[in-house]
Scaffold this motif. Structure first.
Motif, mmCIF file in Angstrom:
data_model
loop_
_atom_site.group_PDB
_atom_site.id
_atom_site.type_symbol
_atom_site.label_atom_id
_atom_site.label_comp_id
_atom_site.label_asym_id
_atom_site.label_seq_id
_atom_site.Cartn_x
_atom_site.Cartn_y
_atom_site.Cartn_z
ATOM 1 N N LEU B 21 -13.315 26.742 -26.650
ATOM 2 C CA LEU B 21 -14.260 26.450 -27.723
ATOM 3 C C LEU B 21 -15.448 25.732 -27.095
ATOM 4 O O LEU B 21 -15.275 24.727 -26.412
ATOM 5 C CB LEU B 21 -13.609 25.579 -28.799
ATOM 6 N N ARG B 22 -16.640 26.236 -27.397
ATOM 7 C CA ARG B 22 -17.825 25.777 -26.691
ATOM 8 C C ARG B 22 -18.607 24.719 -27.467
ATOM 9 O O ARG B 22 -18.774 24.829 -28.687
ATOM 10 C CB ARG B 22 -18.746 26.959 -26.388
ATOM 11 N N CYS B 23 -19.086 23.721 -26.718
ATOM 12 C CA CYS B 23 -19.896 22.658 -27.297
ATOM 13 C C CYS B 23 -20.971 22.269 -26.294
ATOM 14 O O CYS B 23 -20.665 21.953 -25.139
ATOM 15 C CB CYS B 23 -19.034 21.448 -27.634
ATOM 16 N N ASN B 24 -22.209 22.309 -26.729
ATOM 17 C CA ASN B 24 -23.322 21.803 -25.928
ATOM 18 C C ASN B 24 -23.976 20.658 -26.683
ATOM 19 O O ASN B 24 -24.118 20.707 -27.898
ATOM 20 C CB ASN B 24 -24.334 22.913 -25.653
ATOM 21 N N TYR B 25 -24.395 19.647 -25.948
ATOM 22 C CA TYR B 25 -24.968 18.474 -26.588
ATOM 23 C C TYR B 25 -26.391 18.248 -26.133
ATOM 24 O O TYR B 25 -26.824 18.759 -25.100
ATOM 25 C CB TYR B 25 -24.113 17.241 -26.278
ATOM 26 N N SER B 26 -27.080 17.498 -26.933
ATOM 27 C CA SER B 26 -28.427 17.058 -26.604
ATOM 28 C C SER B 26 -28.461 15.552 -26.804
ATOM 29 O O SER B 26 -28.145 15.057 -27.889
ATOM 30 C CB SER B 26 -29.457 17.736 -27.509
ATOM 31 N N SER B 27 -28.826 14.841 -25.741
ATOM 32 C CA SER B 27 -28.855 13.389 -25.843
ATOM 33 C C SER B 27 -29.816 12.825 -24.811
ATOM 34 O O SER B 27 -29.780 13.238 -23.649
ATOM 35 C CB SER B 27 -27.457 12.801 -25.627
ATOM 36 N N SER B 28 -30.611 11.886 -25.227
ATOM 37 C CA SER B 28 -31.572 11.272 -24.315
ATOM 38 C C SER B 28 -30.960 10.116 -23.542
ATOM 39 O O SER B 28 -31.567 9.580 -22.625
ATOM 40 C CB SER B 28 -32.791 10.775 -25.104
ATOM 41 N N VAL B 29 -29.763 9.726 -23.917
ATOM 42 C CA VAL B 29 -29.049 8.648 -23.238
ATOM 43 C C VAL B 29 -27.645 9.143 -22.937
ATOM 44 O O VAL B 29 -27.190 10.128 -23.530
ATOM 45 C CB VAL B 29 -28.991 7.373 -24.106
ATOM 46 N N PRO B 30 -26.957 8.496 -22.001
ATOM 47 C CA PRO B 30 -25.579 8.925 -21.730
ATOM 48 C C PRO B 30 -24.755 8.906 -23.007
ATOM 49 O O PRO B 30 -24.768 7.922 -23.744
ATOM 50 C CB PRO B 30 -25.091 7.875 -20.727
ATOM 51 N N PRO B 31 -24.048 9.981 -23.268
ATOM 52 C CA PRO B 31 -23.347 10.076 -24.548
ATOM 53 C C PRO B 31 -21.861 9.777 -24.457
ATOM 54 O O PRO B 31 -21.248 9.885 -23.391
ATOM 55 C CB PRO B 31 -23.533 11.545 -24.909
ATOM 56 N N TYR B 32 -21.295 9.397 -25.588
ATOM 57 C CA TYR B 32 -19.879 9.557 -25.800
ATOM 58 C C TYR B 32 -19.699 10.926 -26.478
ATOM 59 O O TYR B 32 -20.487 11.303 -27.328
ATOM 60 C CB TYR B 32 -19.311 8.492 -26.736
ATOM 61 N N LEU B 33 -18.659 11.644 -26.112
ATOM 62 C CA LEU B 33 -18.400 12.952 -26.693
ATOM 63 C C LEU B 33 -16.968 13.032 -27.186
ATOM 64 O O LEU B 33 -16.065 12.478 -26.556
ATOM 65 C CB LEU B 33 -18.670 14.060 -25.674
ATOM 66 N N PHE B 34 -16.786 13.737 -28.273
ATOM 67 C CA PHE B 34 -15.480 13.792 -28.919
ATOM 68 C C PHE B 34 -15.180 15.217 -29.390
ATOM 69 O O PHE B 34 -16.082 15.984 -29.702
ATOM 70 C CB PHE B 34 -15.454 12.889 -30.160
ATOM 71 N N TRP B 35 -13.900 15.521 -29.441
ATOM 72 C CA TRP B 35 -13.414 16.695 -30.148
ATOM 73 C C TRP B 35 -12.421 16.226 -31.208
ATOM 74 O O TRP B 35 -11.510 15.442 -30.923
ATOM 75 C CB TRP B 35 -12.720 17.683 -29.217
ATOM 76 N N TYR B 36 -12.633 16.759 -32.418
ATOM 77 C CA TYR B 36 -11.729 16.500 -33.531
ATOM 78 C C TYR B 36 -11.148 17.818 -34.018
ATOM 79 O O TYR B 36 -11.787 18.868 -33.916
ATOM 80 C CB TYR B 36 -12.473 15.844 -34.693
ATOM 81 N N VAL B 37 -9.947 17.727 -34.616
ATOM 82 C CA VAL B 37 -9.311 18.893 -35.216
ATOM 83 C C VAL B 37 -9.040 18.604 -36.689
ATOM 84 O O VAL B 37 -8.713 17.467 -37.059
ATOM 85 C CB VAL B 37 -8.003 19.268 -34.487
#
Lengths: 115, 115
Positions: B21-37
């Motif tokens: 499952l694909r996810c691309n992010y856009s962030s100007s600062v280092p991000p936290y990233l999560f996957w939820y179900v």
């Protein structure tokens, strides 16, 4: 979900009436959030709170207000319900941002239908 | 502004096949990233999270995701799909050290698992 309860679970209301949804937590978390979930839109933030009596608007706040008079309760009010507010509403809580990156714990949701 | 894009609103795999499952992010600062179900008629559950430690993150139920800064991606994988994996999956981003810990969600990917 353990530690967070939403009420009611289901509600049908008429256009133009005010509606209040309740979120109650037993985790003593500082941050609380209200999201709505609609097909094709994912979850969109309505309002959030970072402490008692400290609230702010999210991206879809028009037509909604919130109150937080106690740490454990976060109320979402639809001031005059419209059919476009038919949705599933989720409350979420999270721990201190200083620790960061903990994500959210979600309630089970309230399915609201405006007729 | 931060955002996430989930490619493919519906993904179908056979039982035992690879899940991607694909996810691309856009962030100007280092991000936290999560996957939820999200299982039917339930709230969202945290699968895994990236908080700037190891780039390969392992979660519950055999899922894992790899943070790739050069590709601004955080794809979710599982080597062998099980029928019980059928659910909707949401990618989310939060700014590292953000003041309010808000999460921005993608629009979701509905995973179907065929026998």
């Amino acid at each position: 979900d353990a530690g967070i309860t939403q009420s009611p679970r289901h509600k049908v209301t008429e256009t133009g009436t005010p509606v209040t949804l309740r979120c109650h937590q037993t985790e003593n978390h500082r941050y609380m959030y209200w999201y709505r979930q609609d097909p094709g839109h994912g979850l969109r933030l309505i309002h959030y709170s970072y402490g008692v009596k400290d609230t702010d608007k999210g991206e879809v706040s028009d037509g909604y207000s919130v109150s937080r008079s106690k740490t454990e309760d976060f109320l979402l009010t639809l001031e005059s319900a419209t059919s476009s507010q038919t949705s599933v509403y989720f409350c979420a809580i999270s721990e201190s941002v200083i620790q960061g990156g903990y994500g959210y714990t979600f309630g089970s949701g309230t399915r609201l239908t405006v007729v | 502004a931060q955002s996430v894009t989930q490619l493919g609103s519906h993904v179908s795999v056979s039982e035992g096949a690879l899940v991607l499952l694909r996810c691309n992010y856009s962030s100007s600062v280092p991000p936290y990233l999560f996957w939820y179900v999200q299982y039917p008629n339930q709230g969202l559950q945290l699968l895994l999270k990236y908080t700037s430690a190891a780039t390969l993150v392992k979660g519950i139920n055999g899922f894992e995701a790899e943070f790739k800064k050069s590709e601004t991606s955080f794809h979710l994988t599982k080597p062998s799909a099980h029928m019980s994996d059928a659910a909707e999956y949401f990618c989310a981003v939060s700014p590292y050290g953000g003041a309010t810990n808000k999460l921005i969600f993608g629009t979701g990917t509905l995973l179907a698992v065929q026998p």
